[in-house]
Design a protein around this motif. Sequence first.
Motif, PDB file in Angstrom:
ATOM      1  N   ALA A  62     -37.309 -76.214  25.643  1.00  0.00           N
ATOM      2  CA  ALA A  62     -37.073 -74.779  25.811  1.00  0.00           C
ATOM      3  C   ALA A  62     -37.137 -73.970  24.523  1.00  0.00           C
ATOM      4  O   ALA A  62     -37.191 -72.746  24.597  1.00  0.00           O
ATOM      5  N   HIS A  63     -37.101 -74.582  23.357  1.00  0.00           N
ATOM      6  CA  HIS A  63     -37.133 -73.784  22.129  1.00  0.00           C
ATOM      7  C   HIS A  63     -38.350 -72.858  22.137  1.00  0.00           C
ATOM      8  O   HIS A  63     -39.436 -73.231  22.569  1.00  0.00           O
ATOM      9  N   LEU A  64     -38.156 -71.649  21.615  1.00  0.00           N
ATOM     10  CA  LEU A  64     -39.183 -70.622  21.756  1.00  0.00           C
ATOM     11  C   LEU A  64     -40.479 -70.958  21.031  1.00  0.00           C
ATOM     12  O   LEU A  64     -41.535 -70.458  21.406  1.00  0.00           O
ATOM     13  N   ASP A  65     -40.408 -71.783  19.996  1.00  0.00           N
ATOM     14  CA  ASP A  65     -41.662 -72.151  19.340  1.00  0.00           C
ATOM     15  C   ASP A  65     -42.485 -73.116  20.190  1.00  0.00           C
ATOM     16  O   ASP A  65     -43.610 -73.463  19.834  1.00  0.00           O
ATOM     17  N   HIS A  66     -41.950 -73.502  21.353  1.00  0.00           N
ATOM     18  CA  HIS A  66     -42.688 -74.308  22.321  1.00  0.00           C
ATOM     19  C   HIS A  66     -42.891 -73.571  23.647  1.00  0.00           C
ATOM     20  O   HIS A  66     -43.867 -73.834  24.341  1.00  0.00           O
ATOM     21  N   SER A  67     -41.983 -72.668  23.995  1.00  0.00           N
ATOM     22  CA  SER A  67     -42.022 -72.006  25.309  1.00  0.00           C
ATOM     23  C   SER A  67     -42.245 -70.504  25.250  1.00  0.00           C
ATOM     24  O   SER A  67     -42.533 -69.886  26.273  1.00  0.00           O
ATOM     25  N   GLY A  68     -42.118 -69.902  24.077  1.00  0.00           N
ATOM     26  CA  GLY A  68     -41.932 -68.454  23.985  1.00  0.00           C
ATOM     27  C   GLY A  68     -43.110 -67.581  24.345  1.00  0.00           C
ATOM     28  O   GLY A  68     -42.955 -66.367  24.533  1.00  0.00           O
ATOM     29  N   THR A  88     -34.547 -78.001  31.041  1.00  0.00           N
ATOM     30  CA  THR A  88     -35.398 -77.085  30.281  1.00  0.00           C
ATOM     31  C   THR A  88     -35.672 -75.833  31.092  1.00  0.00           C
ATOM     32  O   THR A  88     -35.651 -74.715  30.553  1.00  0.00           O
ATOM     33  N   ARG A  89     -35.919 -75.984  32.392  1.00  0.00           N
ATOM     34  CA  ARG A  89     -36.116 -74.826  33.255  1.00  0.00           C
ATOM     35  C   ARG A  89     -34.901 -73.894  33.185  1.00  0.00           C
ATOM     36  O   ARG A  89     -35.032 -72.678  33.040  1.00  0.00           O
ATOM     37  N   ASP A  90     -33.701 -74.471  33.253  1.00  0.00           N
ATOM     38  CA  ASP A  90     -32.481 -73.658  33.234  1.00  0.00           C
ATOM     39  C   ASP A  90     -32.287 -72.967  31.891  1.00  0.00           C
ATOM     40  O   ASP A  90     -31.830 -71.815  31.826  1.00  0.00           O
ATOM     41  N   LEU A  91     -32.623 -73.662  30.799  1.00  0.00           N
ATOM     42  CA  LEU A  91     -32.493 -73.045  29.475  1.00  0.00           C
ATOM     43  C   LEU A  91     -33.553 -71.971  29.257  1.00  0.00           C
ATOM     44  O   LEU A  91     -33.277 -70.923  28.661  1.00  0.00           O
ATOM     45  N   CYS A  92     -34.775 -72.202  29.759  1.00  0.00           N
ATOM     46  CA  CYS A  92     -35.820 -71.185  29.615  1.00  0.00           C
ATOM     47  C   CYS A  92     -35.454 -69.906  30.351  1.00  0.00           C
ATOM     48  O   CYS A  92     -35.785 -68.807  29.891  1.00  0.00           O
ATOM     49  N   ARG A  93     -34.777 -70.039  31.473  1.00  0.00           N
ATOM     50  CA  ARG A  93     -34.356 -68.839  32.197  1.00  0.00           C
ATOM     51  C   ARG A  93     -33.480 -67.955  31.311  1.00  0.00           C
ATOM     52  O   ARG A  93     -33.537 -66.721  31.391  1.00  0.00           O
ATOM     53  N   MET A  95     -33.416 -68.235  27.722  1.00  0.00           N
ATOM     54  CA  MET A  95     -34.040 -67.943  26.431  1.00  0.00           C
ATOM     55  C   MET A  95     -35.199 -66.964  26.566  1.00  0.00           C
ATOM     56  O   MET A  95     -35.364 -66.066  25.728  1.00  0.00           O
ATOM     57  N   LEU A  96     -36.022 -67.116  27.595  1.00  0.00           N
ATOM     58  CA  LEU A  96     -37.163 -66.219  27.739  1.00  0.00           C
ATOM     59  C   LEU A  96     -36.701 -64.812  28.118  1.00  0.00           C
ATOM     60  O   LEU A  96     -37.264 -63.816  27.644  1.00  0.00           O
ATOM     61  N   LYS A  97     -35.672 -64.725  28.971  1.00  0.00           N
ATOM     62  CA  LYS A  97     -35.136 -63.403  29.311  1.00  0.00           C
ATOM     63  C   LYS A  97     -34.537 -62.730  28.083  1.00  0.00           C
ATOM     64  O   LYS A  97     -34.727 -61.531  27.864  1.00  0.00           O
ATOM     65  N   ASP A  98     -33.831 -63.506  27.271  1.00  0.00           N
ATOM     66  CA  ASP A  98     -33.259 -62.950  26.048  1.00  0.00           C
ATOM     67  C   ASP A  98     -34.361 -62.477  25.106  1.00  0.00           C
ATOM     68  O   ASP A  98     -34.255 -61.397  24.499  1.00  0.00           O
ATOM     69  N   ALA A  99     -35.432 -63.267  24.996  1.00  0.00           N
ATOM     70  CA  ALA A  99     -36.550 -62.869  24.135  1.00  0.00           C
ATOM     71  C   ALA A  99     -37.180 -61.579  24.640  1.00  0.00           C
ATOM     72  O   ALA A  99     -37.509 -60.684  23.849  1.00  0.00           O
ATOM     73  N   GLY A 100     -37.352 -61.457  25.971  1.00  0.00           N
ATOM     74  CA  GLY A 100     -37.903 -60.228  26.521  1.00  0.00           C
ATOM     75  C   GLY A 100     -37.031 -59.026  26.233  1.00  0.00           C
ATOM     76  O   GLY A 100     -37.522 -57.946  25.867  1.00  0.00           O
ATOM     77  N   HIS A 101     -35.726 -59.202  26.377  1.00  0.00           N
ATOM     78  CA  HIS A 101     -34.783 -58.116  26.077  1.00  0.00           C
ATOM     79  C   HIS A 101     -34.873 -57.697  24.610  1.00  0.00           C
ATOM     80  O   HIS A 101     -34.913 -56.495  24.294  1.00  0.00           O
ATOM     81  N   ALA A 131     -40.568 -61.692  31.542  1.00  0.00           N
ATOM     82  CA  ALA A 131     -39.997 -63.025  31.353  1.00  0.00           C
ATOM     83  C   ALA A 131     -39.450 -63.564  32.674  1.00  0.00           C
ATOM     84  O   ALA A 131     -39.636 -64.740  33.012  1.00  0.00           O
ATOM     85  N   GLU A 132     -38.772 -62.709  33.426  1.00  0.00           N
ATOM     86  CA  GLU A 132     -38.244 -63.128  34.727  1.00  0.00           C
ATOM     87  C   GLU A 132     -39.384 -63.516  35.671  1.00  0.00           C
ATOM     88  O   GLU A 132     -39.277 -64.496  36.424  1.00  0.00           O
ATOM     89  N   ALA A 133     -40.475 -62.760  35.628  1.00  0.00           N
ATOM     90  CA  ALA A 133     -41.611 -63.051  36.503  1.00  0.00           C
ATOM     91  C   ALA A 133     -42.207 -64.418  36.199  1.00  0.00           C
ATOM     92  O   ALA A 133     -42.690 -65.121  37.110  1.00  0.00           O
ATOM     93  N   ALA A 134     -42.190 -64.824  34.931  1.00  0.00           N
ATOM     94  CA  ALA A 134     -42.773 -66.113  34.553  1.00  0.00           C
ATOM     95  C   ALA A 134     -41.990 -67.286  35.130  1.00  0.00           C
ATOM     96  O   ALA A 134     -42.558 -68.359  35.380  1.00  0.00           O
ATOM     97  N   MET A 135     -40.695 -67.097  35.363  1.00  0.00           N
ATOM     98  CA  MET A 135     -39.860 -68.206  35.808  1.00  0.00           C
ATOM     99  C   MET A 135     -40.247 -68.704  37.195  1.00  0.00           C
ATOM    100  O   MET A 135     -39.963 -69.850  37.531  1.00  0.00           O
ATOM    101  N   ARG A 136     -40.893 -67.902  37.999  1.00  0.00           N
ATOM    102  CA  ARG A 136     -41.211 -68.339  39.356  1.00  0.00           C
ATOM    103  C   ARG A 136     -42.276 -69.443  39.375  1.00  0.00           C
ATOM    104  O   ARG A 136     -42.472 -70.100  40.396  1.00  0.00           O
ATOM    105  N   TYR A 137     -42.936 -69.671  38.234  1.00  0.00           N
ATOM    106  CA  TYR A 137     -43.987 -70.691  38.190  1.00  0.00           C
ATOM    107  C   TYR A 137     -43.472 -72.047  37.699  1.00  0.00           C
ATOM    108  O   TYR A 137     -44.237 -73.012  37.648  1.00  0.00           O
ATOM    109  N   PHE A 138     -42.193 -72.111  37.342  1.00  0.00           N
ATOM    110  CA  PHE A 138     -41.645 -73.369  36.830  1.00  0.00           C
ATOM    111  C   PHE A 138     -41.429 -74.367  37.968  1.00  0.00           C
ATOM    112  O   PHE A 138     -40.925 -74.018  39.040  1.00  0.00           O
ATOM    113  N   LYS A 139     -41.808 -75.615  37.721  1.00  0.00           N
ATOM    114  CA  LYS A 139     -41.567 -76.718  38.644  1.00  0.00           C
ATOM    115  C   LYS A 139     -40.907 -77.845  37.860  1.00  0.00           C
ATOM    116  O   LYS A 139     -41.367 -78.199  36.775  1.00  0.00           O
TER     117      LYS A 139
END
Length: 478
Positions: A62-68, A88-93, A95-101, A131-139
């Motif tokens: 989930a670190h942003l230098d891998h997921s951001g 990782t899915r739960d952490l990205c939810r 971290m990515l939202k925080d990055a978008g904010h 960022a929220e929209a991207a989360m729907r593609y996580f499996k």
Amino acid sequence: MEIQFLGAAREVTGSCYLIHAGGRRILVDCGLIQGSAADEVRNREPFPFDPTRIDAVVLSHAHLDHSGRIPLLVKAGFRGPIYTQRATRDLCRIMLKDAGHLNEKDAQWENRKRQRKGSPLVEPLYTLAEAEAAMRYFKVLDYGVTQEILPGIRVRLRDAGHILGSAIVELWLQEDDLARKLVFSGDLGHRGAPVLRNPEAVGEADLVLLESTYGDRQHRSWEDTWAELAEVLGQAERERGNVLVPAFAVGRTQELLYIFGRRYEDWDIGRWTIFLDSPMAIEATAVYARHWQLFDNEATEAYRRTRNPFELPNLHYSHSSTQSMAINRIQSGAMIIAGSGMCNGGRIKHHLKHNIWREHSHVIITGFQARGTLGRALVDGATHIRLWGEVIRVAAKIHTIGGLSAHADQAGLLDWYAHFDERPPVALVHGEPEAMDILARRLRNDYEATVLTPAPDTRLDLRNLPPRAPARPAAVEH
């Protein structure tokens, strides 16, 4: 069949690798470039491929230098699945939202200045909604489960021990009668670190992509590291100053809280008023507690006893900016854990502004500091820093506790590679050139490995990989 090195090639951040196999395109990681302002502006450049033609993404952690950059990928038209470990899915939810904010806030701040100058306005890199929209593609995938994600392409995740949910990625590729197995180390954890398990060993590969963050150095032993940290805290208490701890919201923060709980009496942690001044770190700590099944044996037992091994009786959560600002009225006895871990954003910059010019203050650096970041400047001995246009003298004592790193050191990287039954070729990634080149020499000398250090945009034809060398005993000393 080929792999293209699009990020973290001869540098640490921006992890991104594109694989072509059997007419399919798979992306492993899609990370932000971090560092100086000149480095980070590269995140706005178009992708060097058509995002609409990527069939799937495999995310190591989930670190942003891998997921951001995943929200940017979706924004540009990607609509495929993003496979990753469920934690990782739960952490990205988060971290990515925080990055978008933060992107939105940074754009608003920049545009106020531009409006006054009559300059063109800027758009956020991506927004909270994107960022929220991207989360729907996580499996989600669990460790150890082999799954076919596309025809002729299988993936399995192994525990990398770096942060919660971090994965070593095993990728099997089939194209006509050609079969290849790639192993991506991801970010390998530091053996013996608190909370998480050690990195898992892998036995077979046709090509290994190995991180090299600390390929040029050894960490101090854990015993020495804890003694060093205890000494710093004792010195700070005697000098009656505050302690600032720039800490990555995911991983480092939870390790620190855990070890403070384990050493609460020995280190007299109760003498401090501890503030966790990071809404993202607070949320991430709750995710850690929820995925306790991924802990090592000691932390699992601690969880079963307490239900939350990250809680401390003197720990205060700082959610709002008002609460954060109130901390700066404290002159002594505060331990402030805040992001960002490299001091290049977040609330830690405000605490530095109010404390770093004080001779009795202490700053504890607990992780890797990329070139171009404020944290790196402090580690390198800067006597003055600039915050919001103001030049501030550095009078606080700066302590670098290198043994706390969440990355394997040189010995750890070599030991992990030594578990391969034969000596597959290695492509070194995710490291500064000096560290990478030193690790390359060790791999060649100790294991007679074929080692590549690909430059950005290098394409490697997987049909032409050199044959694996027979395994032989590694050199005893690392």
